[in-house]
Design a protein around this motif. Sequence first.
Motif, PDB file in Angstrom:
ATOM      1  N   ALA A   1      13.553  -1.326 -67.536  1.00  0.00           N
ATOM      2  CA  ALA A   1      13.958  -2.089 -66.358  1.00  0.00           C
ATOM      3  C   ALA A   1      14.287  -3.529 -66.734  1.00  0.00           C
ATOM      4  O   ALA A   1      13.728  -4.099 -67.681  1.00  0.00           O
ATOM      5  CB  ALA A   1      12.842  -2.060 -65.313  1.00  0.00           C
ATOM      6  N   SER A   2      15.171  -4.126 -65.967  1.00  0.00           N
ATOM      7  CA  SER A   2      15.559  -5.514 -66.210  1.00  0.00           C
ATOM      8  C   SER A   2      14.442  -6.453 -65.776  1.00  0.00           C
ATOM      9  O   SER A   2      13.575  -6.085 -64.973  1.00  0.00           O
ATOM     10  CB  SER A   2      16.832  -5.832 -65.422  1.00  0.00           C
ATOM     11  N   PRO A   3      14.437  -7.685 -66.291  1.00  0.00           N
ATOM     12  CA  PRO A   3      13.429  -8.669 -65.845  1.00  0.00           C
ATOM     13  C   PRO A   3      13.479  -8.905 -64.333  1.00  0.00           C
ATOM     14  O   PRO A   3      12.441  -9.098 -63.702  1.00  0.00           O
ATOM     15  CB  PRO A   3      13.803  -9.933 -66.618  1.00  0.00           C
ATOM     16  N   GLN A   4      14.702  -8.861 -63.760  1.00  0.00           N
ATOM     17  CA  GLN A   4      14.815  -9.042 -62.314  1.00  0.00           C
ATOM     18  C   GLN A   4      14.092  -7.932 -61.561  1.00  0.00           C
ATOM     19  O   GLN A   4      13.423  -8.181 -60.545  1.00  0.00           O
ATOM     20  CB  GLN A   4      16.299  -9.072 -61.895  1.00  0.00           C
ATOM     21  N   GLU A   5      14.225  -6.678 -62.039  1.00  0.00           N
ATOM     22  CA  GLU A   5      13.566  -5.561 -61.381  1.00  0.00           C
ATOM     23  C   GLU A   5      12.052  -5.682 -61.513  1.00  0.00           C
ATOM     24  O   GLU A   5      11.308  -5.403 -60.568  1.00  0.00           O
ATOM     25  CB  GLU A   5      14.052  -4.243 -61.990  1.00  0.00           C
ATOM     26  N   LYS A   6      11.572  -6.098 -62.685  1.00  0.00           N
ATOM     27  CA  LYS A   6      10.133  -6.276 -62.872  1.00  0.00           C
ATOM     28  C   LYS A   6       9.598  -7.377 -61.954  1.00  0.00           C
ATOM     29  O   LYS A   6       8.509  -7.254 -61.387  1.00  0.00           O
ATOM     30  CB  LYS A   6       9.833  -6.601 -64.330  1.00  0.00           C
ATOM     31  N   TYR A   7      10.373  -8.428 -61.810  1.00  0.00           N
ATOM     32  CA  TYR A   7       9.953  -9.507 -60.914  1.00  0.00           C
ATOM     33  C   TYR A   7       9.899  -9.013 -59.470  1.00  0.00           C
ATOM     34  O   TYR A   7       8.942  -9.298 -58.733  1.00  0.00           O
ATOM     35  CB  TYR A   7      10.919 -10.682 -61.020  1.00  0.00           C
ATOM     36  N   ARG A   8      10.912  -8.238 -59.057  1.00  0.00           N
ATOM     37  CA  ARG A   8      10.947  -7.731 -57.685  1.00  0.00           C
ATOM     38  C   ARG A   8       9.715  -6.869 -57.396  1.00  0.00           C
ATOM     39  O   ARG A   8       9.085  -7.004 -56.338  1.00  0.00           O
ATOM     40  CB  ARG A   8      12.225  -6.909 -57.473  1.00  0.00           C
ATOM     41  N   VAL A   9       9.367  -5.982 -58.329  1.00  0.00           N
ATOM     42  CA  VAL A   9       8.187  -5.137 -58.152  1.00  0.00           C
ATOM     43  C   VAL A   9       6.924  -5.994 -58.151  1.00  0.00           C
ATOM     44  O   VAL A   9       5.977  -5.748 -57.397  1.00  0.00           O
ATOM     45  CB  VAL A   9       8.121  -4.049 -59.236  1.00  0.00           C
ATOM     46  N   GLY A  10       6.892  -7.045 -59.011  1.00  0.00           N
ATOM     47  CA  GLY A  10       5.737  -7.938 -59.049  1.00  0.00           C
ATOM     48  C   GLY A  10       5.501  -8.633 -57.720  1.00  0.00           C
ATOM     49  O   GLY A  10       4.354  -8.750 -57.258  1.00  0.00           O
ATOM     50  N   VAL A  11       6.566  -9.075 -57.078  1.00  0.00           N
ATOM     51  CA  VAL A  11       6.434  -9.725 -55.772  1.00  0.00           C
ATOM     52  C   VAL A  11       5.914  -8.739 -54.733  1.00  0.00           C
ATOM     53  O   VAL A  11       5.055  -9.073 -53.907  1.00  0.00           O
ATOM     54  CB  VAL A  11       7.787 -10.320 -55.329  1.00  0.00           C
ATOM     55  N   ARG A  12       6.412  -7.510 -54.791  1.00  0.00           N
ATOM     56  CA  ARG A  12       5.925  -6.497 -53.840  1.00  0.00           C
ATOM     57  C   ARG A  12       4.445  -6.220 -54.058  1.00  0.00           C
ATOM     58  O   ARG A  12       3.677  -6.076 -53.099  1.00  0.00           O
ATOM     59  CB  ARG A  12       6.741  -5.215 -53.991  1.00  0.00           C
ATOM     60  N   LEU A  13       4.028  -6.121 -55.308  1.00  0.00           N
ATOM     61  CA  LEU A  13       2.612  -5.917 -55.600  1.00  0.00           C
ATOM     62  C   LEU A  13       1.764  -7.063 -55.064  1.00  0.00           C
ATOM     63  O   LEU A  13       0.672  -6.854 -54.515  1.00  0.00           O
ATOM     64  CB  LEU A  13       2.415  -5.779 -57.116  1.00  0.00           C
ATOM     65  N   LEU A  14       2.258  -8.277 -55.209  1.00  0.00           N
ATOM     66  CA  LEU A  14       1.534  -9.449 -54.711  1.00  0.00           C
ATOM     67  C   LEU A  14       1.416  -9.395 -53.194  1.00  0.00           C
ATOM     68  O   LEU A  14       0.331  -9.623 -52.629  1.00  0.00           O
ATOM     69  CB  LEU A  14       2.257 -10.722 -55.146  1.00  0.00           C
ATOM     70  N   GLU A  15       2.513  -9.084 -52.512  1.00  0.00           N
ATOM     71  CA  GLU A  15       2.494  -9.025 -51.049  1.00  0.00           C
ATOM     72  C   GLU A  15       1.593  -7.908 -50.540  1.00  0.00           C
ATOM     73  O   GLU A  15       0.995  -8.023 -49.468  1.00  0.00           O
ATOM     74  CB  GLU A  15       3.920  -8.820 -50.527  1.00  0.00           C
ATOM     75  N   ASP A  16       1.495  -6.825 -51.307  1.00  0.00           N
ATOM     76  CA  ASP A  16       0.705  -5.669 -50.884  1.00  0.00           C
ATOM     77  C   ASP A  16      -0.750  -5.751 -51.303  1.00  0.00           C
ATOM     78  O   ASP A  16      -1.496  -4.775 -51.164  1.00  0.00           O
ATOM     79  CB  ASP A  16       1.325  -4.381 -51.430  1.00  0.00           C
ATOM     80  N   GLY A  17      -1.173  -6.899 -51.843  1.00  0.00           N
ATOM     81  CA  GLY A  17      -2.584  -7.094 -52.150  1.00  0.00           C
ATOM     82  C   GLY A  17      -3.025  -6.578 -53.497  1.00  0.00           C
ATOM     83  O   GLY A  17      -4.190  -6.193 -53.659  1.00  0.00           O
ATOM     84  N   ILE A  18      -2.127  -6.550 -54.497  1.00  0.00           N
ATOM     85  CA  ILE A  18      -2.476  -6.105 -55.854  1.00  0.00           C
ATOM     86  C   ILE A  18      -2.086  -7.215 -56.831  1.00  0.00           C
ATOM     87  O   ILE A  18      -1.164  -7.075 -57.649  1.00  0.00           O
ATOM     88  CB  ILE A  18      -1.763  -4.787 -56.215  1.00  0.00           C
ATOM     89  N   PRO A  19      -2.760  -8.374 -56.769  1.00  0.00           N
ATOM     90  CA  PRO A  19      -2.343  -9.519 -57.590  1.00  0.00           C
ATOM     91  C   PRO A  19      -2.516  -9.296 -59.090  1.00  0.00           C
ATOM     92  O   PRO A  19      -1.777  -9.887 -59.881  1.00  0.00           O
ATOM     93  CB  PRO A  19      -3.232 -10.656 -57.088  1.00  0.00           C
TER      94      PRO A  19
END
Length: 660
Positions: free
Chosen positions: A37-55
């Motif tokens: 996956a591209s760095p942009q895709e990893k960042y997008r998933v990271g933000v979703r994880l943060l919003e969903d309570g998985i920091p």
Amino acid sequence: MTHSNGAAYNSAAYDSTVGIQAETVHNSNVYFVHPDASPQEKYRVGVRLLEDGIPSRAREMITDAIAHGYDGAEVRFHSVLAVLSARTYHDLSTEEVRWLHYTSGLVRAYAEDEWKEALRVTFDLLAVLSTASGETGPVLKQLQDLPLRQHDAILRHLDLMLTGGLKDDLWAETRERARTERFGNDRVRRVWAYFEPAPIGARAVPPRPSTAAAAKAALPVRAVLFVVSSVLLWALALIADPAEAIVELLVALGAGLTAARFGVRWWGQEPRLDLTAGTSVPHTRGPASAENGFTNRVRHSFDHYFSVRTPYGFTPDAWLAHTAQVRGSLAAEIADLYRESRISVDRVTWLIRYLAEDARNRHNNGTLFDHQRQDQTPVRTKALTMVALAVLGIAALTAFGTAVSGAASSWPLWAFLAVLGVAWSGHATASLWLEVRREEHRLARETQKYREQLTARQIAHQRWQSLLDATRPSELEMETWLTCDKTSFLDEALRHHRLTWRDLITHTVLVAPAPSYKRGRVRGGPWRYSHYVFRLFLFTQDGIREISSEFKFSDATRRNEQRSNYRFDALSSVQVTENVDVGYDLELVLTNGPARKIRVKDADAHQLAPDENSQEISEINLNAAGSTHTFRLLEGIAADGKGWIERHSPDNLTPFQIAG
């Protein structure tokens, strides 16, 4: 409960047994990241994880994206929140503090936009953590001026960071936001769908293979013998008396055609009773037909849904009695169809419910038992068949008499052999032909029923699946509601004890499963429960206040609240027990009371997808429960007692230094 000396004793509510009713893992790829996956895709998933309570996982994803060159004020803002989320300043390692200091120096290099301002405000908040309340005004004004998205993200993820007077100044806003969002997005009517298991696909009983192969193979030989015998008999009759033989032949042909036409409607039907009007009787497969737990649960489920879906004019008991045979046949079919899948009954409940509704609807339109009337051969058909066969027999015997009357001495013998051949081969040919027709009719009927059943059930399955997909809350919604519940619970506790944030050293909320819960999660995410136990620890200069309560997540109702108060020196030890097959338990030992065992989480290894790591999922669940932070606080107090207060007092924090 609290003793007069301030120490708590054990209560049954603290040591209750947790029982799992149902558990569901949603087959979602929201957290899946392909290795390439591209760095942009990893960042997008990271933000979703943060919003969903998985920091914890969010930190990994966003850090990886930065390491591969994807950087900027927005990326750094979320990476800082991922480091600070659900943690206090004391939870940060020396390396993490250095990283934050380094990142604060990058702010000035970014272009001016809302993300750069949000990043600057975040670091300013860290810098004033140990500053007197009167000096927080400017940074609070900057926070209020941020766009709503960044403003809310900072308040949410820095919840444990912000303490004392700074938290007091923000608490009213936090409390009001929780009150507004707590039941937002139709929570009460949608939560159930999150814990509903994925419905297994529609199935129906396929038609049985034809068993007429042997009959088809033997039919030509018997038919040829019948034709030869018949030709011989009527040839002898024609030679003896042509006029009489022609009449007998015409009568025999008419009677034979009539018997064939009406006989196939009578004997050419499969002689069996089908009680379910479109539901074929299931084929038993040895041990699969035996009584077992799955079959019994299917039967109980049928009983339940038939009793709650009764037609007008029937009581539940009367309807159950009226449909006993139908219900039993359906239960046997469903148990036979799905037993090999090793599934829980919950996954096939949608089909049981559909079949119960279908039976009610067919009763209402008068077709529930139509198959019995359809399978009954009319009396007229039976009578015509019997008369035609009698006439055919008489015609054959008359032809035999005509042939015997011939002049040749050998004709009686040939006529006798011919009529004997006609009788035997005719019966054999008719039996084989009827068996073939019966099998063809049965196969066609069962194939039609199979297609109709499967189509109807597939439509019902898709309808139910679509309802679940449309109703099921997202991970962000579930996390938002849970956060609002914790905020509300915390606010009520502060009000009850008449405490302000200035009175607290710190606090922590431990979230655990309550007895008899349902649980669900998406792949890669934490377990979420239909019933929780919230356990709040408030740490003040005087000691610890512990408040626990059971929460029903669908409507946030509470029950069984208990409160305990004990001094720091009353907590003698804290022990965490991990068992892969059972889960995590926290044991608190007080100096003047029995040990209290608190279930933190149940085992989840058996519910892992093939691409999930058990250790990673366990850590995600522990962090989501707040256990990591709670364990650290309680273990520190048990080890250091009063000394812990000096190190964790907000007034003794080492100020965060923003890089110049």
